[in-house]
Design a protein around this motif. Structure first.
Motif, PDB file in Angstrom:
ATOM      1  N   ARG A 183     -28.966   2.493  13.226  1.00  0.00           N
ATOM      2  CA  ARG A 183     -29.110   2.305  11.778  1.00  0.00           C
ATOM      3  C   ARG A 183     -27.893   1.563  11.283  1.00  0.00           C
ATOM      4  NH1 ARG A 183     -34.274   2.393   9.899  1.00  0.00           N
ATOM      5  NH2 ARG A 183     -35.355   4.223  10.679  1.00  0.00           N
ATOM      6  N   LEU A 184     -28.142   0.696  10.326  1.00  0.00           N
ATOM      7  CA  LEU A 184     -27.211  -0.345   9.952  1.00  0.00           C
ATOM      8  C   LEU A 184     -27.093  -0.399   8.426  1.00  0.00           C
ATOM      9  CD1 LEU A 184     -25.802  -2.843  11.265  1.00  0.00           C
ATOM     10  CD2 LEU A 184     -28.026  -3.982  11.171  1.00  0.00           C
ATOM     11  N   VAL A 185     -25.861  -0.494   7.924  1.00  0.00           N
ATOM     12  CA  VAL A 185     -25.651  -0.734   6.487  1.00  0.00           C
ATOM     13  C   VAL A 185     -24.492  -1.709   6.333  1.00  0.00           C
ATOM     14  CG1 VAL A 185     -26.570   1.436   5.541  1.00  0.00           C
ATOM     15  CG2 VAL A 185     -24.190   1.344   6.318  1.00  0.00           C
ATOM     16  N   GLN A 186     -24.454  -2.378   5.168  1.00  0.00           N
ATOM     17  CA  GLN A 186     -23.348  -3.281   4.850  1.00  0.00           C
ATOM     18  C   GLN A 186     -22.618  -2.740   3.630  1.00  0.00           C
ATOM     19  OE1 GLN A 186     -24.315  -7.350   3.558  1.00  0.00           O
ATOM     20  NE2 GLN A 186     -22.541  -8.093   4.706  1.00  0.00           N
ATOM     21  N   GLN A 187     -21.313  -2.626   3.758  1.00  0.00           N
ATOM     22  CA  GLN A 187     -20.507  -2.133   2.639  1.00  0.00           C
ATOM     23  C   GLN A 187     -20.220  -3.273   1.659  1.00  0.00           C
ATOM     24  OE1 GLN A 187     -17.963   1.531   3.994  1.00  0.00           O
ATOM     25  NE2 GLN A 187     -17.152  -0.294   4.990  1.00  0.00           N
ATOM     26  N   ALA A 188     -19.737  -2.903   0.487  1.00  0.00           N
ATOM     27  CA  ALA A 188     -19.439  -3.906  -0.547  1.00  0.00           C
ATOM     28  C   ALA A 188     -18.408  -4.921  -0.077  1.00  0.00           C
ATOM     29  CB  ALA A 188     -18.958  -3.207  -1.818  1.00  0.00           C
ATOM     30  N   ASP A 189     -17.523  -4.523   0.861  1.00  0.00           N
ATOM     31  CA  ASP A 189     -16.524  -5.466   1.379  1.00  0.00           C
ATOM     32  C   ASP A 189     -17.102  -6.391   2.448  1.00  0.00           C
ATOM     33  OD1 ASP A 189     -16.791  -3.867   3.613  1.00  0.00           O
ATOM     34  OD2 ASP A 189     -14.712  -3.177   3.648  1.00  0.00           O
ATOM     35  N   GLY A 190     -18.392  -6.300   2.689  1.00  0.00           N
ATOM     36  CA  GLY A 190     -19.067  -7.167   3.646  1.00  0.00           C
ATOM     37  C   GLY A 190     -19.132  -6.606   5.055  1.00  0.00           C
ATOM     38  N   THR A 191     -18.328  -5.589   5.356  1.00  0.00           N
ATOM     39  CA  THR A 191     -18.333  -5.066   6.724  1.00  0.00           C
ATOM     40  C   THR A 191     -19.641  -4.331   7.028  1.00  0.00           C
ATOM     41  OG1 THR A 191     -17.206  -3.026   6.050  1.00  0.00           O
ATOM     42  CG2 THR A 191     -15.819  -4.848   6.822  1.00  0.00           C
ATOM     43  N   LEU A 192     -19.997  -4.355   8.312  1.00  0.00           N
ATOM     44  CA  LEU A 192     -21.227  -3.730   8.789  1.00  0.00           C
ATOM     45  C   LEU A 192     -20.893  -2.422   9.478  1.00  0.00           C
ATOM     46  CD1 LEU A 192     -22.649  -6.962  10.442  1.00  0.00           C
ATOM     47  CD2 LEU A 192     -23.385  -5.987   8.244  1.00  0.00           C
ATOM     48  N   LEU A 193     -21.667  -1.396   9.210  1.00  0.00           N
ATOM     49  CA  LEU A 193     -21.527  -0.121   9.889  1.00  0.00           C
ATOM     50  C   LEU A 193     -22.796   0.141  10.678  1.00  0.00           C
ATOM     51  CD1 LEU A 193     -19.863   1.481   6.872  1.00  0.00           C
ATOM     52  CD2 LEU A 193     -18.873   1.658   9.148  1.00  0.00           C
ATOM     53  N   TRP A 240     -15.489   3.692  14.011  1.00  0.00           N
ATOM     54  CA  TRP A 240     -15.294   4.169  12.636  1.00  0.00           C
ATOM     55  C   TRP A 240     -15.325   5.693  12.601  1.00  0.00           C
ATOM     56  CZ3 TRP A 240     -13.502   2.073   8.380  1.00  0.00           C
ATOM     57  CH2 TRP A 240     -13.819   2.601   7.123  1.00  0.00           C
ATOM     58  N   SER A 241     -16.286   6.290  13.350  1.00  0.00           N
ATOM     59  CA  SER A 241     -16.355   7.752  13.470  1.00  0.00           C
ATOM     60  C   SER A 241     -17.017   8.074  14.807  1.00  0.00           C
ATOM     61  CB  SER A 241     -17.134   8.369  12.303  1.00  0.00           C
ATOM     62  OG  SER A 241     -18.480   7.934  12.320  1.00  0.00           O
ATOM     63  N   TYR A 242     -16.918   9.347  15.235  1.00  0.00           N
ATOM     64  CA  TYR A 242     -17.413   9.682  16.569  1.00  0.00           C
ATOM     65  C   TYR A 242     -17.938  11.111  16.622  1.00  0.00           C
ATOM     66  CZ  TYR A 242     -12.704  11.742  17.373  1.00  0.00           C
ATOM     67  OH  TYR A 242     -11.546  12.481  17.299  1.00  0.00           O
ATOM     68  N   GLY A 243     -18.464  11.470  17.802  1.00  0.00           N
ATOM     69  CA  GLY A 243     -19.068  12.798  17.946  1.00  0.00           C
ATOM     70  C   GLY A 243     -20.470  12.861  17.357  1.00  0.00           C
ATOM     71  N   HIS A 244     -21.226  11.760  17.522  1.00  0.00           N
ATOM     72  CA  HIS A 244     -22.603  11.691  17.002  1.00  0.00           C
ATOM     73  C   HIS A 244     -23.604  11.759  18.148  1.00  0.00           C
ATOM     74  CE1 HIS A 244     -21.115  10.558  13.042  1.00  0.00           C
ATOM     75  NE2 HIS A 244     -20.351   9.642  13.611  1.00  0.00           N
ATOM     76  N   ARG A 245     -24.781  12.307  17.863  1.00  0.00           N
ATOM     77  CA  ARG A 245     -25.797  12.438  18.925  1.00  0.00           C
ATOM     78  C   ARG A 245     -26.804  11.293  18.899  1.00  0.00           C
ATOM     79  NH1 ARG A 245     -30.792  14.940  19.892  1.00  0.00           N
ATOM     80  NH2 ARG A 245     -30.997  15.724  22.046  1.00  0.00           N
TER      81      ARG A 245
END
Ligand SMILES: [Ca+2]
Length: 372
Positions: A153-163, A212-217
């Protein structure tokens, strides 16, 4: 019976189930989509829809379904893998750029057993028929010969970066706590795939700088809320599905802490639900709802009571879960469309302020939720 058990599960969490003054009616916009996975609007009346088998189409709000768009990279479709999430760039109107994530074979050889979640960017041609300037900007490492838990799953923040939220590949769960690679991680990237200089671990030797973050399933839903906060949900094992507010550098615990158990009922690891240095979810679901897709209602289409709520699709119970948030907590939840009878794969708000959902089956549907 299933529903009864689910309601009992909720009661255990001490979260009240609210009756809603608003009611919604599902309106089928289009059918015949093969396992559609994600949608993203490109203008007032048209959206891109991915099909997991590896096709991308334009579907219009009046129900027209376009031919497959040409130019996709090699995609390894099968099991849970294939063409998965898609979003348009925040400046799409001017640059026609979009981002999509998918299951990529190792290298470009589609006969390779090893695969991983990949993220590509491309420019959609003016006639909506072709992807140009296709660039693979990220690949999850390591690759693995498996068909499960690609996240994506993908989102773009207001600063343009992709998560990009990913999964643990099912058999590699321990690696969700190991920081030199991308298994069970959320990564943050610039639109060209480079690493933002303010990522939380960029200065730490031996840590993958994209993290960015970790420990996800297995992340299956992502939303940036109107207040700028980032939320993702993920599948637990047997029980223990979670919604988390995602913050940089945070450990979300899998597989050290979880509210779920192994399939069959044995405990996972030491059977912990909490540990120092590991974040607790905003809400967790046992039994699992198998969440997929998520949107925040920011329009007024469904009245003030629903405005600001999150809608989460349920694959397992074939309905929607509506969440009311109070800061970092979920204050109430309710079941919507209890009789939908189809697995919900994606949930998005359209430019018209209405919610659109995709259902996961070989004759999948695009459904618009009409307030009534
Ligand atoms: Ca967790």
């Amino acid at each position: 019976m299933k529903m009864l058990r689910w309601l009992n599960g909720l009661a255990c969490l001490g979260i009240s189930l609210t009756a809603s003054a608003t009611s919604i009616t599902p309106e089928v916009v289009a059918s015949g989509l093969q396992n559609p996975w994600a949608l993203s609007f490109i203008d007032q009346n048209q959206m891109l829809v991915t099909e997991r088998a590896g096709r991308l189409r334009v579907v219009s709000t009046d129900g027209q379904v376009g031919e497959p768009i040409k130019g996709l990279p090699p995609i390894q479709a099968g099991r849970q893998g294939g063409l998965l999430d898609i979003i348009t760039d925040q400046d799409f109107k001017n640059n026609r750029r979009l981002y999509f994530c998918y299951t990529a074979p190792e290298g470009d050889d589609n006969n390779q057993a090893n695969n991983s979640t990949a993220l590509a960017s491309a420019v959609l041609s003016a006639d909506n028929r072709q992807l140009d300037d296709v660039r693979v900007i990220f690949r999850q490492k390591p690759t693995y010969a498996g068909g499960f838990h690609f996240g994506c799953r993908l989102v773009q923040q207001a600063d343009g970066t992709l998560l990009l939220g990913m999964g643990d590949r099912f058999h590699l769960s321990q690696q969700a706590q190991v920081l030199d690679q991308h298994i069970g991680k959320v990564v943050r990237l610039n639109p060209d795939g480079s690493v933002p200089s303010d990522n939380p671990f960029v200065s730490q030797v031996g840590v993958a700088p994209e993290i960015w973050s970790y420990g996800h399933r297995n992340i299956q839903g992502a939303v940036i809320a109107a207040d700028g906060t980032l939320w993702m949900h993920e599948h637990g094992p047997q029980g223990g599905d979670e919604l988390n507010r995602i913050k940089p550098g945070v450990n979300y615990g899998w597989p050290v802490i979880t509210y779920g158990v192994n399939y069959g009922g044995s405990t996972i690891g030491a059977g912990l639900t909490a540990a120092p240095g590991m974040a607790q979810p905003a809400i967790h679901w046992t039994p699992s709802i198998a969440p997929s897709g998520m949107a925040q209602i920011t329009s007024d289409q469904y009245g003030p009571e629903w405005r600001g709520n999150f809608l989460v699709g349920s694959l397992k119970f074939q309905h929607l879960v509506r969440l009311t948030l109070d800061g970092n907590q979920v204050s109430s939840q309710s079941v919507e469309l209890p009789n939908l009878g189809q697995r919900v794969r994606d949930v998005r708000q359209g430019p018209d302020g209405l919610i659109y959902i995709l259902t996961d089956r070989t004759d999948g549907q695009l459904i618009r939720l009409q307030p009534t």
